[in-house]
Motif scaffolding. Structure first.
Motif, PDB file in Angstrom:
ATOM      1  N   PRO A 198       0.866  -1.299   0.028  1.00 26.67           N
ATOM      2  CA  PRO A 198       0.083   0.050  -0.083  1.00 26.67           C
ATOM      3  C   PRO A 198       0.964   1.338   0.095  1.00 26.67           C
ATOM      4  O   PRO A 198       2.044   1.192   0.811  1.00 26.67           O
ATOM      5  CB  PRO A 198      -0.780  -0.148   1.355  1.00 26.67           C
ATOM      6  N   GLY A 199       0.502   2.059  -0.907  1.00 28.41           N
ATOM      7  CA  GLY A 199       1.095   3.296  -1.014  1.00 28.41           C
ATOM      8  C   GLY A 199       0.533   4.466  -2.224  1.00 28.41           C
ATOM      9  O   GLY A 199      -0.616   4.182  -2.128  1.00 28.41           O
ATOM     10  N   PRO A 200       1.300   5.442  -2.611  1.00 30.76           N
ATOM     11  CA  PRO A 200       0.324   6.292  -3.328  1.00 30.76           C
ATOM     12  C   PRO A 200      -0.161   5.766  -4.402  1.00 30.76           C
ATOM     13  O   PRO A 200      -1.197   6.331  -4.704  1.00 30.76           O
ATOM     14  CB  PRO A 200       1.592   7.207  -3.806  1.00 30.76           C
ATOM     15  N   PHE A 201       0.132   4.840  -5.062  1.00 29.17           N
ATOM     16  CA  PHE A 201      -0.827   4.257  -6.543  1.00 29.17           C
ATOM     17  C   PHE A 201      -1.829   3.472  -5.622  1.00 29.17           C
ATOM     18  O   PHE A 201      -3.157   3.673  -6.393  1.00 29.17           O
ATOM     19  CB  PHE A 201       0.145   3.346  -7.127  1.00 29.17           C
ATOM     20  N   VAL A 202      -1.604   2.472  -4.699  1.00 31.13           N
ATOM     21  CA  VAL A 202      -2.826   1.972  -4.230  1.00 31.13           C
ATOM     22  C   VAL A 202      -3.904   2.885  -3.613  1.00 31.13           C
ATOM     23  O   VAL A 202      -5.237   2.685  -3.930  1.00 31.13           O
ATOM     24  CB  VAL A 202      -2.525   0.863  -3.134  1.00 31.13           C
ATOM     25  N   ALA A 203      -3.412   3.688  -3.008  1.00 31.68           N
ATOM     26  CA  ALA A 203      -4.370   4.849  -2.509  1.00 31.68           C
ATOM     27  C   ALA A 203      -5.153   5.667  -3.625  1.00 31.68           C
ATOM     28  O   ALA A 203      -6.163   5.876  -3.376  1.00 31.68           O
ATOM     29  CB  ALA A 203      -3.695   6.145  -1.666  1.00 31.68           C
ATOM     30  N   MET A 204      -4.235   5.773  -4.663  1.00 32.81           N
ATOM     31  CA  MET A 204      -5.211   6.337  -5.710  1.00 32.81           C
ATOM     32  C   MET A 204      -6.086   5.678  -6.269  1.00 32.81           C
ATOM     33  O   MET A 204      -7.313   6.105  -6.826  1.00 32.81           O
ATOM     34  CB  MET A 204      -3.901   6.935  -7.072  1.00 32.81           C
ATOM     35  N   VAL A 205      -6.060   4.594  -6.617  1.00 31.40           N
ATOM     36  CA  VAL A 205      -6.846   3.558  -6.925  1.00 31.40           C
ATOM     37  C   VAL A 205      -8.135   3.465  -6.005  1.00 31.40           C
ATOM     38  O   VAL A 205      -9.475   3.662  -6.571  1.00 31.40           O
ATOM     39  CB  VAL A 205      -6.466   2.127  -7.242  1.00 31.40           C
ATOM     40  N   ALA A 206      -7.918   3.310  -4.826  1.00 29.41           N
ATOM     41  CA  ALA A 206      -9.022   3.319  -3.830  1.00 29.41           C
ATOM     42  C   ALA A 206      -9.630   4.800  -3.669  1.00 29.41           C
ATOM     43  O   ALA A 206     -10.900   4.714  -3.542  1.00 29.41           O
ATOM     44  CB  ALA A 206      -8.365   3.127  -2.493  1.00 29.41           C
ATOM     45  N   ASP A 207      -9.074   5.799  -3.907  1.00 27.70           N
ATOM     46  CA  ASP A 207      -9.551   6.894  -3.934  1.00 27.70           C
ATOM     47  C   ASP A 207     -10.530   7.374  -5.033  1.00 27.70           C
ATOM     48  O   ASP A 207     -11.637   7.658  -4.937  1.00 27.70           O
ATOM     49  CB  ASP A 207      -8.729   8.143  -4.158  1.00 27.70           C
ATOM     50  N   ALA A 208     -10.175   6.881  -6.323  1.00 29.14           N
ATOM     51  CA  ALA A 208     -11.068   6.623  -7.399  1.00 29.14           C
ATOM     52  C   ALA A 208     -12.413   5.869  -7.249  1.00 29.14           C
ATOM     53  O   ALA A 208     -13.323   6.273  -7.493  1.00 29.14           O
ATOM     54  CB  ALA A 208     -10.489   6.184  -8.796  1.00 29.14           C
ATOM     55  N   VAL A 209     -12.233   4.722  -6.541  1.00 26.90           N
ATOM     56  CA  VAL A 209     -13.346   4.003  -6.198  1.00 26.90           C
ATOM     57  C   VAL A 209     -14.205   4.626  -5.425  1.00 26.90           C
ATOM     58  O   VAL A 209     -15.380   4.570  -5.540  1.00 26.90           O
ATOM     59  CB  VAL A 209     -12.938   2.540  -5.869  1.00 26.90           C
ATOM     60  N   GLU A 210     -13.630   5.073  -4.415  1.00 27.73           N
ATOM     61  CA  GLU A 210     -14.441   5.973  -3.379  1.00 27.73           C
ATOM     62  C   GLU A 210     -15.356   7.164  -3.741  1.00 27.73           C
ATOM     63  O   GLU A 210     -16.468   7.232  -3.289  1.00 27.73           O
ATOM     64  CB  GLU A 210     -13.619   6.050  -1.915  1.00 27.73           C
ATOM     65  N   VAL A 211     -14.592   7.596  -4.607  1.00 29.88           N
ATOM     66  CA  VAL A 211     -15.573   8.922  -5.150  1.00 29.88           C
ATOM     67  C   VAL A 211     -16.624   8.612  -5.850  1.00 29.88           C
ATOM     68  O   VAL A 211     -17.477   9.174  -5.776  1.00 29.88           O
ATOM     69  CB  VAL A 211     -14.384   9.822  -5.929  1.00 29.88           C
ATOM     70  N   GLU A 212     -16.437   7.463  -6.747  1.00 34.71           N
ATOM     71  CA  GLU A 212     -17.451   6.975  -7.591  1.00 34.71           C
ATOM     72  C   GLU A 212     -18.649   6.357  -7.122  1.00 34.71           C
ATOM     73  O   GLU A 212     -19.513   6.164  -7.306  1.00 34.71           O
ATOM     74  CB  GLU A 212     -16.867   6.492  -8.875  1.00 34.71           C
TER      75      GLU A 212
END
Length: 400
Positions: A318-332
């Motif tokens: 877990p790091g910036p890239f994993v967080a970026m994917v999770a962020d995109a899922v959470e927003v949508e």
């Protein structure tokens, strides 16, 4: 000689539903290409991608066609990975719709590969095409890494396609693999790793004889029970931060003895272990051999062998890239997905050697089943999530 012009597509490839239907109508049962890669080639070429379709071979396996497509020449290189091959449909009569018809009914797209994984791949293609249309000067490059051998032996597919691309100087920065990772809703989970898989074959040798004269025979079933009990007596491990405990399951137990008055000569068992990042195939095999050796002593004559495996446990930290994917899922979706390493193996096990890889895709309730289907809402959500991820990813690159 000029390449003959292709006829225009009769659907909009930026529509993930229409593209999913078109791909389902390509009967690409492993190892047959079935027109699926040709369709993707047509779509991507028309949008400026340089597309290549290498074919790989190996003794004892069918030739497999693959696809690599790239747009852009600069770093970073973001990769979308997937497969167009599907498992056989089984009994066609058991399907309520044509398994290669791509029917759209009551908010669902039906057909073999709908969720595993033509739907996921289509949604990501549509998202990339929309992103590039809206951001023609976005920094970096985007590539598609698509195989026709994920559902088969996985010998002439992604593992060779990666080596082929690397040999040509391609250097991947991050990868999104569109396998059906979600159990029930599009907000459930992303995969940040996978367990490994190791299969063992155990044979216990005895002496055939008459059940009425046991002193003249040696029943191997007793030895087999003893050895299997030893393998199952102590957990292999307690799990790790991101992985469940490794588990061993006996999948076959056989003596091949139709007679009720004969002690068999051999007993055979097959077991499979899904293991976490505590183990490598080599260290796990050594542990199994140790347990068998201690349990057998001088009383049980046995043989153990392990099938070759390219399924190793891995974790994308877990790091910036994993967080970026999770962020995109959470927003949508309004909910943050869990970070998971559950399930079977995938081609991510090959990709992880070249760049960090995360898996996220449609709900997989019907994958490999009769009447496989995917929800239109899931395809549209995945398209939006992928588009949001690309926007955030390349925005960061622009800032740096």
């Amino acid at each position: 000689m000029d390449t003959p012009a292709r006829p225009p597509l009769n659907f909009d490839p930026l529509d993930p539903v229409a593209l999913t239907q078109a791909l389902i109508r390509c009967p690409s049962v492993t190892p047959h290409e079935g027109g699926a890669l040709a369709l993707l080639d047509h779509v991507l070429s028309a949008h400026g991608y340089v597309v290549e379709r290498p074919v790989f071979s190996a003794p004892g396996t069918a030739d497999v066609e693959n696809l690599y497509a790239r747009i852009g020449t600069q770093a970073p290189l973001f990769v979308i990975a997937g497969h167009t091959d599907v498992v056989p449909v089984g009994d066609t009569a058991a399907w309520t719709r044509d398994p290669f018809g791509g029917a759209l009914e009551e908010g669902m797209v039906h057909g073999r590969g709908a969720c595993d994984m033509k739907g996921g791949l289509s949604a990501m293609v549509a998202a990339v095409l929309r992103f590039r249309r809206e951001n023609p000067d976005a920094p970096g490059s985007i590539a598609f890494l698509v195989t026709g051998d994920e559902e088969g032996p996985a010998v002439n597919g992604t593992v060779k396609l990666l080596d082929w691309a690397h040999g040509r100087g391609e250097r991947f920065d991050h990868c999104l693999l569109g396998e059906p990772t979600n159990p029930a809703t599009m907000s459930d989970m992303i995969k940040i790793g996978r367990r490994g898989s190791l299969t063992g074959r155990l044979t216990v040798n005895g002496k055939q004889g008459h059940v009425g004269y046991p002193h003249l025979a040696d029943n191997p079933i007793r030895g087999m029970v003893r050895l299997l009990a030893a393998l199952d007596a102590t957990p292999l491990d307690a799990g790790t931060q991101h992985f469940d405990p490794s588990n061993l399951e006996v999948t076959t137990l056989d003596v091949g003895n139709p007679a009720t008055n004969v002690v068999p000569a051999q007993a055979k068992a097959v077991f499979n272990i899904r293991f976490n990042d505590v183990w490598t195939p080599e260290t796990l095999a050594a542990e199994i051999e140790r347990r068998l050796r201690e349990a057998a002593g001088n009383a049980v004559r046995y043989e153990i062998s392990f099938e070759p495996t390219n399924a190793v446990a891995f974790l994308t930290q877990p790091g910036p890239f994993v967080a970026m994917v999770a962020d995109a899922v959470e927003v949508e979706t309004g909910q943050r997905p869990a970070l998971s390493t559950t399930g079977g193996t995938s081609d991510a096990r090959f990709i992880k050697s070249y760049c960090p890889v995360v898996e996220y895709g449609p709900v997989g309730k019907t994958m490999h089943q009769v009447n496989e289907s995917v929800a239109v809402a899931d395809l549209l959500a995945l398209e939006r999530i992928t588009h949001r991820l690309l926007t955030a990813y390349f925005a960061v690159q622009h800032e740096t």
